[in-house]
Design an enzyme around this catalytic site. Sequence first.
Site, short mmCIF file in Angstrom:
data_model
loop_
_atom_site.label_atom_id
_atom_site.label_comp_id
_atom_site.label_asym_id
_atom_site.label_seq_id
_atom_site.Cartn_x
_atom_site.Cartn_y
_atom_site.Cartn_z
CE LYS A 287 19.50 5.53 -14.24
NZ LYS A 287 20.20 5.27 -15.47
CG ASP B 73 13.47 3.15 -26.90
OD1 ASP B 73 13.79 4.30 -26.52
OD2 ASP B 73 13.94 2.61 -27.92
NE ARG B 74 10.52 4.83 -19.16
CZ ARG B 74 11.58 5.47 -18.69
NH1 ARG B 74 12.79 5.22 -19.19
NH2 ARG B 74 11.46 6.35 -17.73
CG MET B 75 10.68 -1.66 -25.84
SD MET B 75 9.09 -2.45 -26.17
CE MET B 75 9.67 -3.87 -27.11
#
Length: 215
Positions: A8, A192-194
């Site tokens: 997700k 983006d997992r940032m």
Amino acid sequence: MDFKELRKEYETHGIEESTLDANPLITFRNWITTASENCPDQWFEPNAMILATAGLDGIVTSRTVLLKGLDEDSIRFYTNYGSTKGQQLAENPNASVTFHWAWLGQQVRLRGRTVKTSREDSLKYFHSRPRGSQLGALASRQSEKVESREQLEQIRAELETKYDGQEVPLPDDWGGYRLTPEVIEFWQGRLDRMHDRVVYQRGNDGDWTRFRIAP
Ligand SMILES: Cc1cc2nc3c(=O)[nH]c(=O)nc-3n(C[C@H](O)[C@H](O)[C@H](O)COP(=O)(O)O)c2cc1C
């Protein structure tokens, strides 16, 4: 089922630092209020938190408990003092709790020391619970082996008869814990997992410092 396929993206706007209070427990109150107000019906327990504890043997255990009190320097939950968590907290008062509000892409972690709440506080909370829950707590030596479901139900039925028309007494081994956090981390999932992560740390002077850490 292929867990690798479960993926997700968290498309949120992130943490707006100007909305963070100098006191993280006030920020926490704001976050849990928003989580409650936006909680989908099927979740219904935004106050559920994972509590991790470890005794002197260093073995860590975790379980879900419900947040039942919050003030400007501590949070409270209630349980059986003879349970695994109760025994571990007696040996080592350090604990960590984690909230996950999936519908907001948020996580909050709090770490600190616990103390038992006063008997008056436990009494007040115990008697605010539905009578059935009070009888259930009295009937159950939490986390000890039981012979069968039937035996447990029989104990409960006997207590129901015994206290018919009377107040259910607060069990000696039941009550609250107050966790005073030393570190609180607010996590907001982003693209983006940032992700955004903001940590508050309490110094010896009692003042909080705040900083960002990498996702
Ligand atoms: C949603 C949810 C809420 C729970 N709330 C509590 C609670 O507030 N207090 C409690 O003692 N146990 C609660 N439990 C049960 C605990 O997870 C656990 O089974 C129990 O406290 C025994 O844990 P222990 O043996 O590690 O001490 C809850 C479980 C769930 C799934």
